[in-house]
Design an enzyme around this catalytic site. Structure first.
Site: not given
Length: 238
Positions: A8, A129
């Site tokens: 990330d 998500d």
């Protein structure tokens, strides 16, 4: 089942967030390309990359770091975060990204997902998500009334290569993935489902694999913290 080590990207660094909060970022490596190479040398088959700044900005922000990773490694990489138009999709595929992940666009511009999947077969994934079964967008900052399974089923016939399902409340918390919800989603759609969020131990991986319906798992913090050894994990899943 494929294990995807996660990188990330925030401000050019490899970080992990806690439950999606940008203010709760821990920097694990200031050289994401070196981190990616280490994962490749441990034997991974894929890399999972997320441009966190891009997810909030709605356009790529950590492009230089992504390109450095692509130069340093030879395994395929999937990338999400701030990719919301065909031009950006085409640019990343031309630069060598193997699979582009569309998250916010899947909710706000489903036609883009369909067009991209038609134009680039096998190279488009949908990132779903969610908090408590409801989809969140724009870097998880905005919650919608869209239910996870409904969104997945909307792309049944679109030619999407995979769905990456993240339970936001589990992400970075080292508390284990939401195996039940992930398996239920995988059974509800014919699209391969990749589990994300909370994958933190060998038991988690084995439990996901034993469902028989989950195609892959993404792990980040556990690999950086040492709670999960990548070589051992890959051997267990082989």
């Amino acid at each position: 089942m494929i294990l995807y080590p996660a990188i990330d990207l925030k401000d050019g660094n490899a970080v992990r967030l806690l439950r999606g909060e940008m203010s709760e970022a821990t920097v694990f490596n200031t050289d994401p390309a070196a981190q990616a190479l280490a994962f490749e040398q441990a034997g991974c088959q894929w890399l999972h990359l997320v441009d966190l700044n891009g997810a909030f900005a709605g356009e790529p922000v950590n492009g230089a770091a992504v390109e450095a990773i692509l130069k340093a490694t030879s395994v395929p990489a999937q990338l999400g975060g701030g990719i919301r138009d065909m031009a950006t999709i085409e640019t990343w595929l031309e630069k060598g990204i193997a699979r582009v992940i569309l998250g916010t666009a899947a909710v706000e511009d489903p036609d883009l997902v369909r067009e991209a999947a038609r134009s680039f077969p096998g190279k488009i994934a949908v990132g779903i998500d969610a908090r408590k079964g409801r989809v969140a967008t724009k870097g998880w900052a905005e919650e919608t009334d869209v239910m996870v399974t409904d969104l997945a089923k909307a792309f049944e016939d679109a030619g999407v290569a995979a769905i990456i399902y993240t339970d936001i409340d589990r992400d970075g918390a080292m508390g284990g993935p939401n195996i039940q919800a992930t398996a239920e989603l995988a059974r509800a759609t014919s699209i391969p489902v990749i589990a994300s969020g909370g994958v933190s131990s060998m038991l988690d991986l084995v439990s996901l694999k034993e469902t028989g319906v989950i195609a892959g798992a993404i792990s980040g913090r556990a690999l950086y913290d040492g709670a999960l050894d990548l070589r051992d994990a890959l051997a267990a899943l082989a």
